[in-house]
Enzyme design. Structure first.
Site, PDB file in Angstrom:
ATOM      1  N   PRO A  38       0.826  -1.221   0.000  1.00  0.00           N
ATOM      2  CA  PRO A  38       0.000   0.000   0.000  1.00  0.00           C
ATOM      3  C   PRO A  38       0.853   1.262   0.000  1.00  0.00           C
ATOM      4  O   PRO A  38       1.975   1.238   0.517  1.00  0.00           O
ATOM      5  CB  PRO A  38      -0.790  -0.100   1.311  1.00  0.00           C
ATOM      6  CG  PRO A  38      -0.015  -1.034   2.177  1.00  0.00           C
ATOM      7  CD  PRO A  38       0.717  -1.970   1.259  1.00  0.00           C
ATOM      8  N   ASP A  39       0.323   2.341  -0.577  1.00  0.00           N
ATOM      9  CA  ASP A  39       1.021   3.625  -0.425  1.00  0.00           C
ATOM     10  C   ASP A  39       0.605   4.237   0.911  1.00  0.00           C
ATOM     11  O   ASP A  39      -0.011   3.562   1.745  1.00  0.00           O
ATOM     12  CB  ASP A  39       0.803   4.535  -1.645  1.00  0.00           C
ATOM     13  CG  ASP A  39      -0.625   5.041  -1.781  1.00  0.00           C
ATOM     14  OD1 ASP A  39      -1.445   4.818  -0.869  1.00  0.00           O
ATOM     15  OD2 ASP A  39      -0.932   5.670  -2.820  1.00  0.00           O
ATOM     16  N   PHE A  40       0.950   5.474   1.145  1.00  0.00           N
ATOM     17  CA  PHE A  40       0.674   6.085   2.445  1.00  0.00           C
ATOM     18  C   PHE A  40      -0.614   6.882   2.462  1.00  0.00           C
ATOM     19  O   PHE A  40      -1.420   6.773   3.370  1.00  0.00           O
ATOM     20  CB  PHE A  40       1.851   6.999   2.859  1.00  0.00           C
ATOM     21  CG  PHE A  40       3.112   6.222   3.054  1.00  0.00           C
ATOM     22  CD1 PHE A  40       3.390   5.632   4.275  1.00  0.00           C
ATOM     23  CD2 PHE A  40       4.007   6.033   2.006  1.00  0.00           C
ATOM     24  CE1 PHE A  40       4.538   4.877   4.457  1.00  0.00           C
ATOM     25  CE2 PHE A  40       5.155   5.281   2.184  1.00  0.00           C
ATOM     26  CZ  PHE A  40       5.423   4.704   3.409  1.00  0.00           C
ATOM     27  N   ARG A  41      -0.817   7.719   1.427  1.00  0.00           N
ATOM     28  CA  ARG A  41      -1.843   8.758   1.512  1.00  0.00           C
ATOM     29  C   ARG A  41      -3.064   8.554   0.621  1.00  0.00           C
ATOM     30  O   ARG A  41      -3.971   9.382   0.662  1.00  0.00           O
ATOM     31  CB  ARG A  41      -1.214  10.134   1.233  1.00  0.00           C
ATOM     32  CG  ARG A  41      -0.219  10.518   2.304  1.00  0.00           C
ATOM     33  CD  ARG A  41       0.499  11.822   2.081  1.00  0.00           C
ATOM     34  NE  ARG A  41       1.475  12.024   3.152  1.00  0.00           N
ATOM     35  CZ  ARG A  41       2.685  11.450   3.219  1.00  0.00           C
ATOM     36  NH1 ARG A  41       3.084  10.644   2.244  1.00  0.00           N
ATOM     37  NH2 ARG A  41       3.487  11.669   4.239  1.00  0.00           N
ATOM     38  N   ASN A 112      11.197   4.855  -1.418  1.00  0.00           N
ATOM     39  CA  ASN A 112      10.671   3.562  -1.006  1.00  0.00           C
ATOM     40  C   ASN A 112      11.724   2.736  -0.281  1.00  0.00           C
ATOM     41  O   ASN A 112      12.915   2.801  -0.596  1.00  0.00           O
ATOM     42  CB  ASN A 112      10.130   2.807  -2.229  1.00  0.00           C
ATOM     43  CG  ASN A 112       8.995   3.565  -2.898  1.00  0.00           C
ATOM     44  OD1 ASN A 112       8.408   4.447  -2.277  1.00  0.00           O
ATOM     45  ND2 ASN A 112       8.694   3.240  -4.141  1.00  0.00           N
ATOM     46  N   ASP A 114      11.320  -0.625   0.006  1.00  0.00           N
ATOM     47  CA  ASP A 114      11.021  -2.015  -0.335  1.00  0.00           C
ATOM     48  C   ASP A 114      12.122  -2.697  -1.145  1.00  0.00           C
ATOM     49  O   ASP A 114      12.032  -3.887  -1.430  1.00  0.00           O
ATOM     50  CB  ASP A 114       9.670  -2.100  -1.075  1.00  0.00           C
ATOM     51  CG  ASP A 114       9.597  -1.176  -2.296  1.00  0.00           C
ATOM     52  OD1 ASP A 114      10.627  -1.016  -3.003  1.00  0.00           O
ATOM     53  OD2 ASP A 114       8.507  -0.620  -2.550  1.00  0.00           O
ATOM     54  N   HIS A 131      15.061   7.408   1.905  1.00  0.00           N
ATOM     55  CA  HIS A 131      14.453   7.154   3.209  1.00  0.00           C
ATOM     56  C   HIS A 131      14.954   5.843   3.805  1.00  0.00           C
ATOM     57  O   HIS A 131      14.287   5.234   4.639  1.00  0.00           O
ATOM     58  CB  HIS A 131      12.928   7.178   3.106  1.00  0.00           C
ATOM     59  CG  HIS A 131      12.383   8.553   2.798  1.00  0.00           C
ATOM     60  ND1 HIS A 131      11.080   8.806   2.437  1.00  0.00           N
ATOM     61  CD2 HIS A 131      13.004   9.768   2.801  1.00  0.00           C
ATOM     62  CE1 HIS A 131      10.927  10.115   2.230  1.00  0.00           C
ATOM     63  NE2 HIS A 131      12.075  10.713   2.434  1.00  0.00           N
TER      64      HIS A 131
HETATM   65  P1  OAD Z   1       2.068   8.842  -0.932  1.00  0.00           P
HETATM   66  O1  OAD Z   1       1.156   7.769  -0.444  1.00  0.00           O
HETATM   67  O2  OAD Z   1       2.067  10.139  -0.229  1.00  0.00           O
HETATM   68  O3  OAD Z   1       1.762   9.160  -2.476  1.00  0.00           O
HETATM   69  C1  OAD Z   1       1.654   8.119  -3.414  1.00  0.00           C
HETATM   70  C2  OAD Z   1       1.178   8.714  -4.728  1.00  0.00           C
HETATM   71  O4  OAD Z   1       1.181   7.692  -5.709  1.00  0.00           O
HETATM   72  C3  OAD Z   1      -0.224   9.309  -4.677  1.00  0.00           C
HETATM   73  O5  OAD Z   1      -0.224  10.562  -5.341  1.00  0.00           O
HETATM   74  C4  OAD Z   1      -1.060   8.265  -5.448  1.00  0.00           C
HETATM   75  O6  OAD Z   1      -2.129   8.853  -6.164  1.00  0.00           O
HETATM   76  C5  OAD Z   1      -0.045   7.712  -6.403  1.00  0.00           C
HETATM   77  N1  OAD Z   1      -0.290   6.338  -6.861  1.00  0.00           N
HETATM   78  C6  OAD Z   1      -0.734   5.269  -6.157  1.00  0.00           C
HETATM   79  N2  OAD Z   1      -0.780   4.166  -6.921  1.00  0.00           N
HETATM   80  C7  OAD Z   1      -0.374   4.548  -8.167  1.00  0.00           C
HETATM   81  C8  OAD Z   1      -0.214   3.882  -9.414  1.00  0.00           C
HETATM   82  N3  OAD Z   1      -0.468   2.568  -9.567  1.00  0.00           N
HETATM   83  N4  OAD Z   1       0.224   4.610 -10.463  1.00  0.00           N
HETATM   84  C9  OAD Z   1       0.492   5.930 -10.352  1.00  0.00           C
HETATM   85  N5  OAD Z   1       0.361   6.615  -9.206  1.00  0.00           N
HETATM   86  C10 OAD Z   1      -0.054   5.936  -8.127  1.00  0.00           C
HETATM   87  O7  OAD Z   1       3.531   8.183  -0.975  1.00  0.00           O
HETATM   88  P2  OAD Z   1       4.944   8.927  -1.096  1.00  0.00           P
HETATM   89  O8  OAD Z   1       4.827  10.170  -1.872  1.00  0.00           O
HETATM   90  O9  OAD Z   1       5.926   7.909  -1.519  1.00  0.00           O
HETATM   91  O10 OAD Z   1       8.189   8.524   4.447  1.00  0.00           O
HETATM   92  O11 OAD Z   1       5.193   9.269   0.439  1.00  0.00           O
HETATM   93  C11 OAD Z   1       6.347   9.956   0.806  1.00  0.00           C
HETATM   94  C12 OAD Z   1       6.813   9.549   2.181  1.00  0.00           C
HETATM   95  O12 OAD Z   1       5.766   9.702   3.143  1.00  0.00           O
HETATM   96  C13 OAD Z   1       7.204   8.113   2.328  1.00  0.00           C
HETATM   97  O13 OAD Z   1       8.517   7.835   1.879  1.00  0.00           O
HETATM   98  C14 OAD Z   1       7.084   7.874   3.800  1.00  0.00           C
HETATM   99  C15 OAD Z   1       5.796   8.591   4.056  1.00  0.00           C
HETATM  100  O14 OAD Z   1       5.636   9.072   5.352  1.00  0.00           O
HETATM  101  C16 OAD Z   1       8.647   8.093   5.615  1.00  0.00           C
HETATM  102  O15 OAD Z   1       8.115   7.201   6.217  1.00  0.00           O
HETATM  103  C17 OAD Z   1       9.841   8.811   6.137  1.00  0.00           C
END
Ligand code: OAD
Length: 270
Positions: A38-41, A112, A114, A131
């Site tokens: 999963p992503d974060f936001r 990432n 991972d 990170h």
């Molecule tokens: P976010 O979850 O903030 O953003 C992920 C982005 O990817 C969002 O804009 C989604 O719309 C997009 N997305 C998801 N699935 C996708 C797909 N299949 N194709 C294209 N886009 C997609 O994640 P990050 O920006 O990586 O840090 O978050 C940044 C940091 O916040 C992480 O490294 C982590 C977190 O807190 C730490 O833990 C220090």
């Protein structure tokens, strides 16, 4: 302006030209969602909307160093789900490998943890894990380093690993909020000033200093955002291209334009 149009075909044409030699990539959690991480936001599916069971004061606390010192249990619980080894790289990771194979990749900056860039075959010296990662671990108090086997066992069983010397909690070298980014990040950042192309994929560009890298490339360097949603200040420069959608699908289209599609499938299937 460097690009004919602000579209995928013009990006591909530019990438095939001799002017485009140094390509930089910035990655976020969105490149690994297709791998099952999963992503974060993202609302609903992102980690931060699914942490109720951990009883955190607020979701980001799970990655805050001061909170971890008080209560490492939520992080250890989450680490079990995120621990590398159970996921395989996506088409987008393979695309970054192709950039390296075609001698276009200068540096891949990733947020990432991972390690899927490495697993996809991107050379280690081209990757900046901004990170950190699960590859090493230290005591948060006396900074003693620990072996990976003990950490893995701790994450698997939920037994918090404690330092034999001082009793402090042991944490993988993932950069938490409140910690500094690794030296290699600061070493590689100045290279962006010589960028011919920046490709940003799967990130909300909300966490700094990582997000601010997009402003360091020269004014004449095209910037491409491949993401589900708009992010950062993309669109404010003449050569910004925003390609919205699932990154694996867009990367496939880009590879087709580049004449790399067969290679992409071959490498991804390995
Ligand atoms: P976010 O979850 O903030 O953003 C992920 C982005 O990817 C969002 O804009 C989604 O719309 C997009 N997305 C998801 N699935 C996708 C797909 N299949 N194709 C294209 N886009 C997609 O994640 P990050 O920006 O990586 O840090 O978050 C940044 C940091 O916040 C992480 O490294 C982590 C977190 O807190 C730490 O833990 C220090």
């Amino acid at each position: 302006e460097v690009l004919e149009e602000r579209d995928l075909a013009s990006v591909a044409k530019y990438m095939k030209s001799p002017e485009c030699r140094r390509v930089f990539v910035m990655l976020g959690a969105g490149v690994s969602t297709a791998a099952g991480i999963p992503d974060f936001r993202s609302p609903g599916t992102g980690l931060y909307s699914n942490l109720q069971r951990l009883n955190l004061p607020y979701p980001e606390a799970v990655f805050e160093i001061n909170y971890f010192r008080q209560n490492p249990v939520p992080f250890y619980t989450l680490a079990r789900e995120l621990y590398p080894g159970q996921f395989r790289p996506t088409l987008t990771h393979t695309f970054v490998k192709l950039l390296a194979d075609h001698r276009l990749l200068d540096t891949c900056f990733t947020q990432n943890i991972d390690t899927l860039e490495r697993q996809a075959g991107v050379p280690g010296d081209r990757i900046v894990e901004a990170h950190g990662s699960f590859a090493s671990q230290h005591c948060v108090d006396c900074k003693a380093s620990f072996d990976g086997a003990a950490m893995k066992r701790g994450v698997e069983t939920g037994d918090i690993v404690k330092c034999g010397d001082c009793g402090g909690f042991v944490k993988p070298d993932i950069v938490f909020f409140g910690e500094s980014l690794p030296p290699v990040f600061h070493q590689k950042v100045p290279r962006l000033r010589a960028a011919d192309l920046l490709i940003v994929i799967g990130t909300s560009l909300t966490v700094h200093p990582f997000a601010s890298l997009t402003s360091l490339v020269p004014a004449g360097c095209p910037r491409v955002l491949i993401n589900m949603d708009p992010a950062g200040d993309f669109g404010t420069r003449a050569d910004d291209v925003t390609l919205l959608g699932r990154c694996d699908a867009i990367v496939r289209d880009l590879c087709r334009e580049l004449g790399w599609e067969a290679e992409l499938d071959r490498e991804w299937g390995k």
